[in-house]
Design an enzyme around this catalytic site. Sequence first.
Site, mmCIF file in Angstrom:
data_model
loop_
_atom_site.group_PDB
_atom_site.id
_atom_site.type_symbol
_atom_site.label_atom_id
_atom_site.label_comp_id
_atom_site.label_asym_id
_atom_site.label_seq_id
_atom_site.Cartn_x
_atom_site.Cartn_y
_atom_site.Cartn_z
ATOM 1 N NE ARG A 59 -2.767 0.573 3.446
ATOM 2 C CZ ARG A 59 -2.130 1.174 4.467
ATOM 3 N NH1 ARG A 59 -1.695 2.417 4.336
ATOM 4 N NH2 ARG A 59 -1.923 0.546 5.602
ATOM 5 C CE1 TYR A 112 -15.014 10.348 -16.233
ATOM 6 C CE2 TYR A 112 -14.766 10.383 -13.860
ATOM 7 C CZ TYR A 112 -15.056 9.701 -15.024
ATOM 8 O OH TYR A 112 -15.386 8.373 -14.965
ATOM 9 C CG ASP A 184 -8.546 14.820 -15.469
ATOM 10 O OD1 ASP A 184 -7.851 14.220 -16.304
ATOM 11 O OD2 ASP A 184 -9.579 14.331 -14.964
ATOM 12 C CE LYS A 209 -11.456 6.586 -18.692
ATOM 13 N NZ LYS A 209 -11.793 7.838 -18.032
HETATM 14 C C1 LIG Z 1 -12.272 8.331 -16.762
HETATM 15 C C2 LIG Z 1 -11.851 9.660 -16.275
HETATM 16 C C3 LIG Z 1 -11.609 9.925 -14.908
HETATM 17 C C4 LIG Z 1 -11.848 8.873 -13.849
HETATM 18 O O1 LIG Z 1 -11.040 7.777 -14.002
HETATM 19 P P1 LIG Z 1 -11.430 6.265 -13.559
HETATM 20 O O2 LIG Z 1 -10.214 5.516 -13.944
HETATM 21 O O3 LIG Z 1 -12.655 5.877 -14.302
HETATM 22 O O4 LIG Z 1 -11.677 6.305 -12.084
HETATM 23 C C5 LIG Z 1 -11.169 11.171 -14.559
HETATM 24 N N1 LIG Z 1 -11.001 12.154 -15.481
HETATM 25 C C6 LIG Z 1 -11.234 11.951 -16.783
HETATM 26 C C7 LIG Z 1 -11.041 13.059 -17.744
HETATM 27 C C8 LIG Z 1 -11.676 10.712 -17.226
HETATM 28 O O5 LIG Z 1 -11.925 10.526 -18.529
#
Ligand SMILES: *Cc1c(COP(=O)(O)O)cnc(C)c1O
Length: 394
Positions: A59, A112, A184, A209
């Site tokens: 962890r 998001y 982000d 992604k």
């Molecule tokens: C998918 C996504 C998230 C969240 O990520 P997870 O892996 O689904 O928890 C945050 N920001 C953006 C822009 C995303 O596309």
Amino acid sequence: MKDHKNLAFDSLLIHGGDIEDTYGSAVVPIYQTSTFAFKDVNHGARLFAGEEDGFIYTRIGNPTISALENCVAGLENGFGGIATSSGMGAVNSVYLAFLHSGDHIVSTDAVYGPARVVIENYYSKLGIEYSYVDTSNIQNIIDAIRPNTKMLYIETPANPTIALTDLKKCADIAKKNNLVFVVDNTFCSPYLQKPLDFGADIVLHSVTKFINGHADIVGGIIVAKTQEHYKTVRGAMVTMGFNMDPHQAYLVLRGLKTLSIRMDRAQENAIKVADFLENHPKIEWIKYPGLKSFAQYELAKEQMDGPGAMISFGVKGGLEAGKILMNNVKLALLAVSLGGVETLIQHPASMTHSKMAKEAKLKAGITDELVRYSVGIEDVNDIINDLKQALEKI
Ligand SMILES: *Cc1c(COP(=O)(O)O)cnc(C)c1O
């Protein structure tokens, strides 16, 4: 850990996570272990005191996970990386690391969905205040700042409106007002945008992604520009238990190696798909940073190294026509997520952003007819023919 500081981006993708192990492994192995034995009591004490590098408990840290963290930190030009169980684990680690009761956050209205919902529904109960504004207009950010504002949290391009926010101007505002500036960067990946180079303090990703790119794991990562911020965020992640798993980290390291070639192909395809859609009589509007008609075309060129692979558009005939399109595509998967090798199509208003209040959605530009399209690396003619036959059904 080998020193690869002088390598270019594409080489860092392959070698930025290299480790030296007893067997000279070519690939970072999966250290599927929860705990690590100390040599003796003093060794354990030194590790806990941070006087010596090493691993204690997964962890807190693990060789496979730290290989990924080092690799992505190098790609983003940051001090250190912190891998998490999911993108939302990354988002929450950052929120919890910096936001205290009574603090205020200013953020992108079309951020998001869950990153906003968690503030409105949960952090608000802990006394955290918020303002969601259209950050593509810098004046809205300036107007939203209060004496207790602590964090500026943006997403550019925003999801799913593809509205861009000026990174350099945000960094100036954040500096002047002593805010932690968080970006982000999921939509771009470090291949197309490096927010820390423009003055951001923290960059985060859903590695689910583009970074992993193969739609086979969920994960997140945070990169901090300074050691101080790195320690603050890592402390939050470790104590909250938002850590990644070694097997997850192994798969992400594997996917990451081809980031530039995947991105190049997806982007090349996206440019052709956007061109096709823009000229199709059944398309009402389209937003893609690579189109001359894109309102922030110049800003995209300034802060992005390419227009990416995400397209948003509206079909003539609104939601009903959009539904016919989404129900009739055969190659593209009707699925949420993005940034994988396969093409995906989805409807944000009823899917990814369904938990957002309707009024907030409309204000943020997430209209009912908006269709979001994530272009994959299939043959572009197949992608276009798929859209063509589905649009004919309308
Ligand atoms: C998918 C996504 C998230 C969240 O990520 P997870 O892996 O689904 O928890 C945050 N920001 C953006 C822009 C995303 O596309």
